[in-house]
Write a protein that holds these residues in place. Structure first.
Motif, PDB file in Angstrom:
ATOM      1  N   LYS A 138      -7.254 -31.193 -36.049  1.00 38.51           N
ATOM      2  CA  LYS A 138      -7.303 -32.010 -37.263  1.00 38.51           C
ATOM      3  C   LYS A 138      -7.179 -33.489 -36.910  1.00 38.51           C
ATOM      4  O   LYS A 138      -7.915 -34.341 -37.441  1.00 38.51           O
ATOM      5  CB  LYS A 138      -6.175 -31.588 -38.198  1.00 38.51           C
ATOM      6  CG  LYS A 138      -5.976 -32.495 -39.408  1.00 38.51           C
ATOM      7  CD  LYS A 138      -4.777 -32.045 -40.221  1.00 38.51           C
ATOM      8  CE  LYS A 138      -4.470 -33.011 -41.355  1.00 38.51           C
ATOM      9  NZ  LYS A 138      -3.320 -32.545 -42.181  1.00 38.51           N
ATOM     10  N   LEU A 139      -6.258 -33.805 -36.016  1.00 41.86           N
ATOM     11  CA  LEU A 139      -6.072 -35.191 -35.607  1.00 41.86           C
ATOM     12  C   LEU A 139      -7.308 -35.732 -34.898  1.00 41.86           C
ATOM     13  O   LEU A 139      -7.714 -36.872 -35.103  1.00 41.86           O
ATOM     14  CB  LEU A 139      -4.857 -35.296 -34.680  1.00 41.86           C
ATOM     15  CG  LEU A 139      -3.490 -35.018 -35.312  1.00 41.86           C
ATOM     16  CD1 LEU A 139      -2.427 -34.913 -34.227  1.00 41.86           C
ATOM     17  CD2 LEU A 139      -3.120 -36.097 -36.308  1.00 41.86           C
ATOM     18  N   MET A 140      -7.910 -34.896 -34.055  1.00 42.33           N
ATOM     19  CA  MET A 140      -9.104 -35.324 -33.320  1.00 42.33           C
ATOM     20  C   MET A 140     -10.273 -35.620 -34.252  1.00 42.33           C
ATOM     21  O   MET A 140     -11.023 -36.571 -34.058  1.00 42.33           O
ATOM     22  CB  MET A 140      -9.516 -34.236 -32.322  1.00 42.33           C
ATOM     23  CG  MET A 140      -8.595 -34.073 -31.141  1.00 42.33           C
ATOM     24  SD  MET A 140      -9.188 -32.738 -30.056  1.00 42.33           S
ATOM     25  CE  MET A 140      -7.917 -32.729 -28.801  1.00 42.33           C
ATOM     26  N   VAL A 141     -10.406 -34.792 -35.286  1.00 38.71           N
ATOM     27  CA  VAL A 141     -11.550 -34.928 -36.201  1.00 38.71           C
ATOM     28  C   VAL A 141     -11.354 -36.095 -37.157  1.00 38.71           C
ATOM     29  O   VAL A 141     -12.276 -36.882 -37.395  1.00 38.71           O
ATOM     30  CB  VAL A 141     -11.772 -33.613 -36.983  1.00 38.71           C
ATOM     31  CG1 VAL A 141     -12.854 -33.804 -38.049  1.00 38.71           C
ATOM     32  CG2 VAL A 141     -12.169 -32.481 -36.038  1.00 38.71           C
ATOM     33  N   TYR A 142     -10.160 -36.217 -37.697  1.00 39.26           N
ATOM     34  CA  TYR A 142      -9.941 -37.189 -38.771  1.00 39.26           C
ATOM     35  C   TYR A 142      -9.106 -38.415 -38.371  1.00 39.26           C
ATOM     36  O   TYR A 142      -9.071 -39.395 -39.112  1.00 39.26           O
ATOM     37  CB  TYR A 142      -9.263 -36.501 -39.970  1.00 39.26           C
ATOM     38  CG  TYR A 142     -10.067 -35.363 -40.532  1.00 39.26           C
ATOM     39  CD1 TYR A 142     -11.238 -35.600 -41.265  1.00 39.26           C
ATOM     40  CD2 TYR A 142      -9.672 -34.039 -40.320  1.00 39.26           C
ATOM     41  CE1 TYR A 142     -11.980 -34.546 -41.772  1.00 39.26           C
ATOM     42  CE2 TYR A 142     -10.417 -32.982 -40.836  1.00 39.26           C
ATOM     43  CZ  TYR A 142     -11.571 -33.237 -41.557  1.00 39.26           C
ATOM     44  OH  TYR A 142     -12.311 -32.195 -42.063  1.00 39.26           O
ATOM     45  N   GLY A 143      -8.451 -38.331 -37.236  1.00 41.09           N
ATOM     46  CA  GLY A 143      -7.561 -39.423 -36.857  1.00 41.09           C
ATOM     47  C   GLY A 143      -8.260 -40.539 -36.109  1.00 41.09           C
ATOM     48  O   GLY A 143      -9.415 -40.425 -35.692  1.00 41.09           O
ATOM     49  N   GLN A 199       1.916 -29.571 -30.985  1.00 44.22           N
ATOM     50  CA  GLN A 199       1.341 -28.816 -29.874  1.00 44.22           C
ATOM     51  C   GLN A 199       0.450 -27.684 -30.386  1.00 44.22           C
ATOM     52  O   GLN A 199      -0.137 -26.951 -29.603  1.00 44.22           O
ATOM     53  CB  GLN A 199       2.456 -28.256 -28.995  1.00 44.22           C
ATOM     54  CG  GLN A 199       3.324 -27.217 -29.691  1.00 44.22           C
ATOM     55  CD  GLN A 199       4.398 -26.694 -28.774  1.00 44.22           C
ATOM     56  OE1 GLN A 199       4.103 -26.257 -27.662  1.00 44.22           O
ATOM     57  NE2 GLN A 199       5.637 -26.747 -29.207  1.00 44.22           N
ATOM     58  N   ASN A 200       0.385 -27.565 -31.709  1.00 49.52           N
ATOM     59  CA  ASN A 200      -0.457 -26.543 -32.333  1.00 49.52           C
ATOM     60  C   ASN A 200      -1.930 -26.948 -32.241  1.00 49.52           C
ATOM     61  O   ASN A 200      -2.297 -28.075 -32.571  1.00 49.52           O
ATOM     62  CB  ASN A 200      -0.031 -26.384 -33.803  1.00 49.52           C
ATOM     63  CG  ASN A 200      -0.784 -25.281 -34.507  1.00 49.52           C
ATOM     64  OD1 ASN A 200      -1.972 -25.422 -34.768  1.00 49.52           O
ATOM     65  ND2 ASN A 200      -0.099 -24.199 -34.827  1.00 49.52           N
ATOM     66  N   LEU A 211       3.925 -31.027 -44.157  1.00 49.94           N
ATOM     67  CA  LEU A 211       3.449 -32.364 -43.804  1.00 49.94           C
ATOM     68  C   LEU A 211       2.224 -32.304 -42.895  1.00 49.94           C
ATOM     69  O   LEU A 211       1.242 -33.021 -43.124  1.00 49.94           O
ATOM     70  CB  LEU A 211       4.564 -33.166 -43.129  1.00 49.94           C
ATOM     71  CG  LEU A 211       5.677 -33.696 -44.033  1.00 49.94           C
ATOM     72  CD1 LEU A 211       6.816 -34.271 -43.206  1.00 49.94           C
ATOM     73  CD2 LEU A 211       5.137 -34.751 -44.993  1.00 49.94           C
ATOM     74  N   VAL A 212       2.281 -31.464 -41.857  1.00 52.77           N
ATOM     75  CA  VAL A 212       1.148 -31.420 -40.930  1.00 52.77           C
ATOM     76  C   VAL A 212      -0.076 -30.769 -41.560  1.00 52.77           C
ATOM     77  O   VAL A 212      -1.214 -31.035 -41.154  1.00 52.77           O
ATOM     78  CB  VAL A 212       1.514 -30.699 -39.611  1.00 52.77           C
ATOM     79  CG1 VAL A 212       2.607 -31.453 -38.876  1.00 52.77           C
ATOM     80  CG2 VAL A 212       1.906 -29.261 -39.847  1.00 52.77           C
ATOM     81  N   GLU A 213       0.139 -29.920 -42.574  1.00 54.19           N
ATOM     82  CA  GLU A 213      -1.001 -29.294 -43.262  1.00 54.19           C
ATOM     83  C   GLU A 213      -1.639 -30.245 -44.265  1.00 54.19           C
ATOM     84  O   GLU A 213      -2.860 -30.310 -44.398  1.00 54.19           O
ATOM     85  CB  GLU A 213      -0.550 -28.018 -43.980  1.00 54.19           C
ATOM     86  CG  GLU A 213      -0.244 -26.862 -43.040  1.00 54.19           C
ATOM     87  CD  GLU A 213       0.228 -25.632 -43.793  1.00 54.19           C
ATOM     88  OE1 GLU A 213       0.407 -25.715 -45.042  1.00 54.19           O
ATOM     89  OE2 GLU A 213       0.433 -24.580 -43.151  1.00 54.19           O
TER      90      GLU A 213
END
Length: 442
Positions: A118-123, A111-112, A80-82
Motif C-alpha cells: 500500500k505504501l509503495m503504491v500510494y506513498g 513489516q506486513n 490506522l494502517v488499513e
C-alpha cells in the motif's frame, strides 16, 4: 471549552496551527493528552486528524503519552494502517518516535506485505523516509524495515527522494540505514550528488550526521567528503561538540585524514580549546579513535598533557569493548586442535601504553605480527538485493588499515566462514587455517 465542545477536526487544526506558528501549546496540549480526550479523539477522529494532532504535539515537544498509548493498541494500530493514508501513517509513527513514545505494535504492522505494498503504491518517498527513521529510532527488530529500505534504495525512488527531501530528511534516512546496517548504494549516490549542490546552506548537525553515517556504512565518496571539508570553518565557530566529534570520526573512519589534514586540524584544535566537560563519553570515544586512525595515516593529533582533555581520553582508552566470547572460544579450540601454538587473545597492536584497551586484536601471534580478527554479524551490512554477499562496515575496514599500517598481517574470519566450516567438518577447518593463517606462522 474547545476540547469539551469541539470535534476531532477542530483539535487537529488548532494543534497543527499552533505548531506551524511555533506558539506555546502547553495548556491546550495538557487537555488534549487527558485519557478520556485521547480515547475520544481516536474513536471519533480519522487517521488524518489523529496524525495532525500528534504531529503538532511532537513538533512542539508536547507530551502525548495518553494519545500514543491508545494508538499503540492492536485494534487501533490495525485500523490506522488499513484506513490511513501513507502520509498520515508516516506522520503518526514519526511523531511517536520523536516524542520517544512506545510504538512496538504500530511498527510491527509495517513489516506486513500488504501494508508495505500500500505504501509503495500510494506513498511518496518522503513518507518512506519518515517511517524508516522512526523505526530505527524506536529500535524495532532489524529486519522489520527491510522491505521499506529496499524500496527507498531503488534507483528511481532514491533520486526522487534526493530531489524532494529537505537536508534533515536526507540525513535522517541515511542515519536509519546506518542504524539498521543496510546496504544502500543508490541512496548514497543520490544523496551525495544532492549534498554537493548547496551544502554550505545546510544545518551543521545535518552535515555531521550525514558524514558520520556515510563513513560507518563504508561509502567513501571523495567528492562528498571534499564538500564536508569546506564546512569546517563554519563548524568550528557555529557547530557543537557532537558536530565536531562526528565529523572528525567520519574523516578518520573514511581514511581521509591525510587528504583533508588542514580541515581535520582546524576541527581538532577547536575541540581541544573547548571545555572538556562539554563532550559526552560517546564523543570522547570517537576522539580517542580518531587519534589512532589519524596516526595510521601519518597525521599526529596532539593532546596537551595534564588537561581535562587528556584525563578524559585516558579514561576512554582504558575501557574495553567485549566481542563474542562464544565465537572466539570456538576458533581457539579449532586452532589448538589443528596444532597451532603461540597465539594470544585481546592483544594491543601498539607498543607501550598507546591505544590502551582500544582496537585490540581478537587473536594474535605477536612474534609474527599476525592478526586474526573475528567478525560477527554486527560487523557487516545487510545486502538488500538477492544473492548479495554481506559487506564489512566502515569501522571494521578502518581497523584493518590501522593494523596494516603498524606492520600486522590481517585475516578477517567472518561468522559465515565459521558456519560453512562447521558444516564441512574438522578436515576443512585444518585446510582453511593452513591456507589463511599457516602461510604466515613459522
Amino acid at each position: 471549552k474547545i476540547v469539551r465542545q469541539g470535534k476531532p477536526q477542530d483539535i487537529a487544526n488548532i494543534m497543527w496551527a499552533m505548531a506551524t506558528l511555533g506558539h506555546n501549546a502547553t495548556v491546550f496540549g495538557e487537555h488534549v493528552n487527558r485519557d478520556g480526550v485521547a480515547e475520544w479523539l481516536v474513536k471519533e477522529g480519522t487517521p488524518q486528524t489523529i496524525a495532525n494532532t500528534l504531529r503538532g504535539m511532537a513538533s512542539l515537544g508536547q507530551d502525548a503519552t495518553a494519545l500514543a498509548g491508545v494508538i499503540n493498541r492492536e485494534n487501533v494500530s490495525e485500523w490506522l494502517v488499513e484506513e490511513g493514508s501513507p502520509q498520515s501513517l508516516a506522520n503518526i509513527i514519526w511523531s511517536m518516535a520523536t516524542l520517544g513514545h512506545e510504538a512496538v505494535v504500530l511498527a510491527g504492522f509495517f513489516q506486513n506485505d500488504d501494508v508495505t505494498e500500500k505504501l509503495m503504491v500510494y506513498g511518496k518517498p518522503l513518507d518512506f523516509s519518515k517511517i524508516l527513521w522512526a523505526m530505527a529510532t524506536l529500535g524495532t527488530v532489524r529486519h522489520d524495515a527491510k522491505l521499506l529500505a529496499e524500496f527507498i534504495n531503488r534507483e528511481d525512488v532514491a533520486e526522487n527522494l534526493a530531489r524532494e527531501a529537505q537536508p534533515q530528511d536526507i540525513s535522517n534516512t541515511t542515519w536509519a540505514m546506518r542504524k539498521f546496517k543496510y546496504e544502500c548504494p543508490h541512496l548514497v549516490k543520490a544523496f551525495s550528488s544532492r549534498a554537493m549542490r548547496g551544502m554550505e546552506a545546510w544545518d551543521l548537525h545535518t552535515v555531521s550526521n550525514l558524514a558520520h553515517a556515510m563513513a560507518d556504512l563504508g561509502y567513501i565518496e571523495k567528492h562528498f567528503f571534499d564538500e564536508v571539508a569546506k564546512q569546517v570553518e563554519r563548524m568550528s565557530t557555529e557547530g557543537n561538540e557532537q558536530d565536531i566529534s562526528n565529523t572528525l570520526w567520519a574523516f578518520s573512519v573514511a581514511g581521509l585524514v591525510a587528504k583533508n589534514e588542514g580541515a581535520v586540524r582546524i576541527l581538532w584544535n577547536n575541540a581541544m580549546n573547548r571545555p572538556a566537560e562539554n563532550f559526552l563519553d560517546a564523543h570522547w570515544s570517537m576522539l580517542a579513535l580518531t587519534i589512532l586512525f589519524a596516526k595510521s595515516e601519518g597525521v599526529t593529533l596532539a593532546v596537551e598533557t595534564g588537561t581535562g582533555h587528556s584525563r578524559l581520553l585516558k579514561v576512554v582508552v582504558g575501557s574495553s569493548i567485549q566481542g563474542s566470547k562464544e565465537f572466539e572460544n570456538a576458533v581457539l579450540h579449532e586452532l589448538s586442535r589443528c596444532g597451532y601454538r603461540g597465539f594470544e587473545r585481546e592483544v594491543s597492536p601498539f607498543g607501550g601504553a598507546e591505544g590502551g584497551e582500544l582496537l585490540r586484536i581478537d587473536i594474535a601471534w605477536r612474534k609474527e605480527k599476525v592478526a586474526l580478527e573475528l567478525d560477527g554479524p554486527t560487523h557487516f551490512l545487510t545486502a538488500l538485493g538477492e544473492n548479495s554477499e554481506p559487506r564489512l562496515d566502515g569501522p571494521s575496514n578502518a581497523k584493518t588499515r590501522l593494523l596494516q599500517s603498524h606492520g600486522w598481517k590481517v585475516y578477517r574470519l567472518s561468522y559465515l566462514d565459521r558456519i560453512d566450516l562447521d558444516s564441512k567438518g574438522k578436515d576443512e577447518w585444518r585446510k582453511f587455517l593452513r591456507e589463511k593463517i599457516g602461510r604466515w606462522i613459522k
